[in-house]
Design an enzyme around this catalytic site. Structure first.
Site, PDB file in Angstrom:
ATOM      1  N   HIS A  37      42.738  39.447  45.371  1.00 36.68           N
ATOM      2  CA  HIS A  37      43.029  40.441  44.331  1.00 36.68           C
ATOM      3  C   HIS A  37      42.065  40.181  43.169  1.00 36.68           C
ATOM      4  CE1 HIS A  37      45.379  42.255  41.021  1.00 36.68           C
ATOM      5  NE2 HIS A  37      46.070  42.896  41.935  1.00 36.68           N
ATOM      6  N   ASP A  78      47.718  31.960  44.985  1.00 33.10           N
ATOM      7  CA  ASP A  78      48.253  33.171  44.361  1.00 33.10           C
ATOM      8  C   ASP A  78      49.416  33.639  45.229  1.00 33.10           C
ATOM      9  OD1 ASP A  78      48.841  35.795  43.752  1.00 33.10           O
ATOM     10  OD2 ASP A  78      46.749  36.448  43.617  1.00 33.10           O
ATOM     11  N   CYS A  80      43.288  46.843  43.960  1.00 34.33           N
ATOM     12  CA  CYS A  80      42.658  45.757  43.180  1.00 34.33           C
ATOM     13  C   CYS A  80      42.038  44.713  44.098  1.00 34.33           C
ATOM     14  CB  CYS A  80      43.636  45.100  42.214  1.00 34.33           C
ATOM     15  SG  CYS A  80      44.253  46.216  40.967  1.00 34.33           S
TER      16      CYS A  80
END
Ligand code: PMP
Length: 401
Positions: free
Chosen positions: A118, A195, A359
């Site tokens: 991302h 993440d 994104c």
């Protein structure tokens, strides 16, 4: 048996929108009533600023806020609540690491990312590389849309200082082999930032068992309010991290000749934090922990399988990311229609999905496409949602072709 239909009754949004089929969960999830109640209860009963008040409401607010920190620590099996830093979300958590731990990097040090990240796990590292002269290395993907472990291993060296990797891809759903990657990175002397934005609501996370150094996620993708997120840092690394934003709450003492800083985690939480949102996050994770997590995982897996089996029977659909190890989302494109047009038709029939590059522009560039339509699941989705989606999609593609 996981009863999603029963569970859905806990989500007021569906009473307010009885015709809504919500398949945009990877963007943000709906909130159960207990989370909304927890925030409201806080404002109605405990509202005060935290940590510094000499009155009973201030103590109640501090207890509620610090209680949420302990809930987060338990939820990801962090050794201590003092290693949990509240942030605005995943994005701010990664920027915090890039600006504090990252400031110790020098020219020539290497940061390894993957091709599926991302933008939140790319841009802060690019900015850090510009400041320090560090170099970014990008792991290629295999044919299933998972990181290519051979290529990853070939990038690791004594120059590698950090591997920053998504647990679950938000654009194609693949799950990365985090434990294996942490082990390999640690052998090279590097830290690993994971993440967890798309993982935490779906997979059971044990940061110690996985061997992670930094874990980040956003509350709003795990049934909690917006405006609150988490950075967990392994304690040895945390103790060496300089502060980031300066202000109240993060200091030990201030004078015009200089300031000293509070211990972690307060050193990283300058200013009044998002107190009610943290309380909401605590309520959401408590709610999630109360579900049968393996039944939930199996339920979401079944929905995705049902969707992908149905999609395979409709002509002209490509599913992007065919990893056998995949979380609760499916990304697709159509030979005869643009994803945006399809999404507009779906919206007219009450179905919410996401379209675009999610994104993750470098990933879509690698796949040779500019955007996909993404359907993503949460605990309250049902097999009827999938059936309805497939039926409306079939109609839509007939109209648009
Ligand atoms: N990483 C991943 C994998 C994501 O899916 C998202 C949200 N789309 C983010 C980071 C950024 O999260 P936030 O906008 O909540 O900071």
């Amino acid at each position: 048996m996981f009863d999603a239909l029963e569970l859905k009754k806990q989500f007021p949004i569906f009473s307010n929108h009885p015709d809504l089929t919500y398949l945009d969960n990877a963007a943000t999830m709906q909130k159960p009533r207990c989370v909304l109640d927890a925030e409201r209860f806080f404002y109605e009963n405990h509202n005060a600023n935290v940590h510094r008040g000499a009155h009973r409401l201030a103590s109640a607010a501090t207890d509620a806020y610090e209680g949420a920190r302990q809930i987060v620590a338990n939820f990801i099996n962090a050794p201590s609540h003092e290693e949990i830093i509240f942030t605005r979300g995943t994005t701010e958590a990664i920027n915090l690491v890039a600006n504090t731990w990252g400031s110790t990097l020098s020219a020539g040090d290497e940061i390894i990312l993957s091709a599926l990240e991302h933008h939140a796990n790319i841009v802060p590292w690019q900015m850090l590389a510009q400041r320090t002269g560090a170099v970014l290395k990008i792991i290629q993907l295999d044919q299933y849309g998972t990181v290519d472990l051979e290529h990853f291993s070939s990038l690791l060296s004594d120059k590698t200082k950090l591997v920053a990797i998504s647990h679950v891809s938000n654009a194609i759903g693949s799950i990365q082999p985090i434990a294996w990657m942490c082990n390999a990175a640690h052998h090279a002397g590097a830290k690993v930032l994971v993440d967890g934005a798309q993982a935490v609501a779906h997979l059971e996370i044990d940061v110690q068992a996985l061997g992670i150094d930094f874990y980040v996620f956003s509350g709003h993708k795990a049934y909690a309010p917006t405006g609150i997120g988490v950075l967990w840092v392994e304690n040895n690394t945390l103790q060496k991290m300089p502060p980031w934003q300066g202000g109240g709450e993060m200091i030990a003492s201030v004078s015009f000749s200089g300031s000293t800083y509070a211990a972690a985690p307060y050193r990283f939480e300058a200013g009044t934090p998002a107190i009610a949102q943290a309380v909401g996050l605590g309520a959401a994770l408590t709610w999630l922990s109360g579900l049968d997590r393996s039944a939930l995982l199996a339920h979401e897996h079944q929905l995705r399988q049902q969707l992908e089996t149905g999609l395979a029977q409709i002509a002209g659909i490509t599913i992007h990311g065919q990893s056998p190890n995949k979380a609760a989302l499916t990304s697709m494109t159509f030979t005869t229609a643009h994803p945006y047009d399809v999404a507009q038709f779906l919206d007219h029939r009450g179905i919410a999905v996401r379209v675009g590059h999610h994104c993750a522009q470098p990933l879509l560039h690698t796949l040779g496409i500019s955007g996909t339509l993404r359907a993503s699941f949460a605990a309250y989705n049902t097999s009827q949602d999938v059936e309805y989606f497939l039926a409306v999609l079939t109609d839509t593609l007939e109209i648009l072709s």
